[in-house]
Design a protein around this motif. Sequence first.
Motif, short mmCIF file in Angstrom:
data_model
loop_
_atom_site.label_atom_id
_atom_site.label_comp_id
_atom_site.label_asym_id
_atom_site.label_seq_id
_atom_site.Cartn_x
_atom_site.Cartn_y
_atom_site.Cartn_z
N PHE A 34 -16.79 -17.05 15.30
CA PHE A 34 -16.51 -15.93 14.33
C PHE A 34 -14.96 -15.54 14.72
O PHE A 34 -14.30 -15.85 15.85
N GLU A 35 -14.51 -15.01 13.44
CA GLU A 35 -13.01 -14.51 13.62
C GLU A 35 -13.13 -12.99 13.32
O GLU A 35 -13.98 -12.58 12.58
N LEU A 36 -12.23 -12.17 14.14
CA LEU A 36 -12.10 -10.77 14.06
C LEU A 36 -10.97 -10.20 13.79
O LEU A 36 -9.85 -10.65 14.48
N HIS A 37 -10.77 -9.83 12.39
CA HIS A 37 -9.16 -9.63 12.16
C HIS A 37 -8.96 -8.30 12.26
O HIS A 37 -9.72 -7.30 11.68
N VAL A 38 -7.97 -7.89 12.99
CA VAL A 38 -7.85 -6.19 13.48
C VAL A 38 -6.53 -5.84 12.71
O VAL A 38 -5.29 -6.25 13.20
N PRO A 39 -6.60 -4.94 11.68
CA PRO A 39 -5.22 -4.72 11.11
C PRO A 39 -4.63 -3.39 11.96
O PRO A 39 -5.16 -2.89 12.94
N VAL A 40 -3.38 -3.17 11.41
CA VAL A 40 -2.79 -2.21 12.22
C VAL A 40 -3.36 -0.72 12.16
O VAL A 40 -3.93 -0.43 10.72
N ASP A 41 -3.75 0.05 12.91
CA ASP A 41 -4.51 1.33 12.77
C ASP A 41 -3.43 2.30 12.63
O ASP A 41 -2.71 2.93 13.46
N LEU A 42 -3.24 2.58 11.31
CA LEU A 42 -2.19 3.70 10.97
C LEU A 42 -2.50 4.97 11.15
O LEU A 42 -1.65 5.89 11.38
N LYS A 43 -3.76 5.14 11.30
CA LYS A 43 -4.27 6.86 11.92
C LYS A 43 -3.84 6.89 13.30
O LYS A 43 -3.55 8.00 13.80
N ALA A 44 -4.05 5.73 14.16
CA ALA A 44 -3.73 5.83 15.53
C ALA A 44 -1.95 5.83 15.66
O ALA A 44 -1.45 6.87 16.61
N ALA A 45 -1.25 5.17 14.52
CA ALA A 45 0.05 5.51 14.64
C ALA A 45 0.70 6.79 14.39
O ALA A 45 1.70 7.18 15.10
N SER A 46 -0.04 7.50 13.77
CA SER A 46 0.19 8.98 13.28
C SER A 46 0.21 9.73 14.69
O SER A 46 0.74 10.91 14.91
#
Length: 220
Positions: free
Chosen positions: A116-128
């Motif tokens: 399987f493939e797991l796509h992990v986007p940038v967590d902009l809540k964590a960025a804040s």
Amino acid sequence: GDHLLTIACYDGMTFQDLVGQYLPVPGEAGVFRYVDGALVTAMLTGRPLLLDDFGWMPSGVQATLLPVLDHRRTLTVLDRPDEQVITAAEGFCVIINLNPGIGFGVTSPIRDRSAFELHVPVDLKAASKLDIPAGFIEVAQHLHTLADGEAANGIRRWVPSMRSLIKARDLTMVFDEHFAACAMLGECPDGEQRMKLQSLLTTELGLGIDVPEPLQARSL
């Protein structure tokens, strides 16, 4: 955990980086000893193996993994002085991580063998929460929304990674937001994508007529 083995992939890596090779014995001139690579060690001991930045592994080296990742779960290493046909023990698995669009990519046979493939986007809540300036987060949000829409048409758009956002924060602290924006522009591919990023940075950071340009060394 501590049982995880890791191989850092790079564009010049070879078959030997995965399976092992003869290495000089420290303190013994002219004496060499065969040392198993992390792939063979993981197979023999039934441990998980992480191939870090897999996109940088050349396609010829990726082919080494084909019999390891399918039903055979075996690997033949002719240079190995002991058992040359390695069979994976229970518990062995391969984990791949990569940044899309970077390096050589992943060959189709490797993708076919992936469970399987797991796509992990940038967590902009964590960025804040990491004190990244709000303007850069807004720029990232715009680009991620745009990229999601274009992905349905098979178009891959550059988006700032978490690493890029953290660099923008650090450069802002040392210099200012304009300098950090110039640095981010240098990461983005030239052409329409860079022009779009330039426009967003100028607007969201309130730079006015001080439009950022990609950082570039100039000879005198």
